[in-house]
Design a protein around this motif. Structure first.
Motif, short mmCIF file in Angstrom:
data_model
loop_
_atom_site.label_atom_id
_atom_site.label_comp_id
_atom_site.label_asym_id
_atom_site.label_seq_id
_atom_site.Cartn_x
_atom_site.Cartn_y
_atom_site.Cartn_z
N ASP A 108 1.27 -1.00 0.19
CA ASP A 108 -0.03 0.22 0.17
C ASP A 108 0.71 1.50 0.03
O ASP A 108 0.24 2.40 -0.79
N GLN A 109 1.96 1.30 0.30
CA GLN A 109 3.07 2.13 0.43
C GLN A 109 3.96 2.39 -0.33
O GLN A 109 4.14 3.40 -0.86
N VAL A 110 4.41 0.99 -1.15
CA VAL A 110 5.28 1.16 -1.84
C VAL A 110 4.76 0.88 -3.71
O VAL A 110 5.44 1.76 -3.98
N LEU A 111 4.16 0.79 -4.36
CA LEU A 111 3.03 0.53 -4.96
C LEU A 111 2.78 1.90 -5.83
O LEU A 111 3.32 2.70 -6.32
N PRO A 112 2.60 2.55 -4.58
CA PRO A 112 2.01 4.13 -5.00
C PRO A 112 3.30 5.12 -5.73
O PRO A 112 2.72 5.54 -6.40
N ALA A 113 4.47 4.83 -4.54
CA ALA A 113 5.79 5.65 -4.22
C ALA A 113 5.85 5.46 -6.02
O ALA A 113 6.75 6.33 -6.17
N LEU A 114 5.76 4.19 -6.25
CA LEU A 114 6.40 3.35 -7.73
C LEU A 114 6.22 4.22 -8.74
O LEU A 114 6.61 4.63 -10.00
N THR A 115 4.40 4.65 -8.65
CA THR A 115 3.95 5.29 -9.70
C THR A 115 3.87 6.31 -9.58
O THR A 115 4.59 7.60 -11.05
N ALA A 116 4.41 7.38 -8.21
CA ALA A 116 4.92 8.21 -8.36
C ALA A 116 5.44 8.86 -8.79
O ALA A 116 5.88 10.25 -9.03
N ALA A 117 7.14 8.16 -8.74
CA ALA A 117 8.31 8.26 -8.78
C ALA A 117 8.31 8.72 -10.19
O ALA A 117 9.27 8.89 -10.46
N ALA A 118 8.19 7.35 -10.58
CA ALA A 118 8.29 7.12 -12.25
C ALA A 118 7.53 8.78 -13.40
O ALA A 118 7.86 8.82 -13.89
N SER A 119 6.57 8.65 -12.99
CA SER A 119 5.41 10.44 -12.91
C SER A 119 6.13 11.30 -12.41
O SER A 119 6.41 12.13 -13.79
#
Length: 134
Positions: A73-84
């Motif tokens: 729940d923390q990491v997957l959105p962070a991956l999307t945010a970082a790539a974005s």
């Protein structure tokens, strides 16, 4: 032509949380210890802006949770945010980040006696999907 990327401290924290969090997710999914060590080496071997951010000594990675689901729940959105956020500033660095994380994930999922554990393989797919959602 040189593109200057401006990352806030929060942006840098997001990148580190995403990358090191991906390795943590792989570990929590049963990836072998040797693979996790190789994944960490992959992150610290990154180049470019991503390499500088990931190599920086910091204490801003706060991954909490008592289950893989809470960690995801923390990491997957962070991956999307970082790539974005990288994609909005420099597509090459966005690609560098994606490639770095995927090399680390591949290293972590390293075959155990000839095959990757099913849980680690599924987590690798989820990490890839989060990166591609940007």
């Amino acid at each position: 032509m040189s593109i200057t990327i401006t990352l806030t401290d929060q942006d840098k924290s997001t990148l580190r949380t995403a990358a090191y969090g991906a390795v943590s997710l792989m570990a929590a999914s049963g990836a072998p210890h040797k693979g996790i060590a190789q994944a960490s080496i992959a992150l610290t071997s990154a180049t470019g802006l991503v390499g500088h951010v990931l190599a920086a000594k910091s204490k801003d990675i706060h991954l909490q949770g008592k289950s893989v689901a809470e960690l995801a729940d923390q990491v997957l959105p962070a991956l999307t945010a970082a790539a974005s956020l990288l994609g909005k500033q420099d597509l090459r660095e966005a690609g560098n980040f994606r490639d770095t994380v995927l090399v680390a994930v591949e290293a972590a999922a390293g075959p155990r006696k000839g095959e990757t554990s099913p849980a680690a393989a599924v987590m690798a797919r989820k990490i890839t999907a989060a990166l591609d959602a940007a």
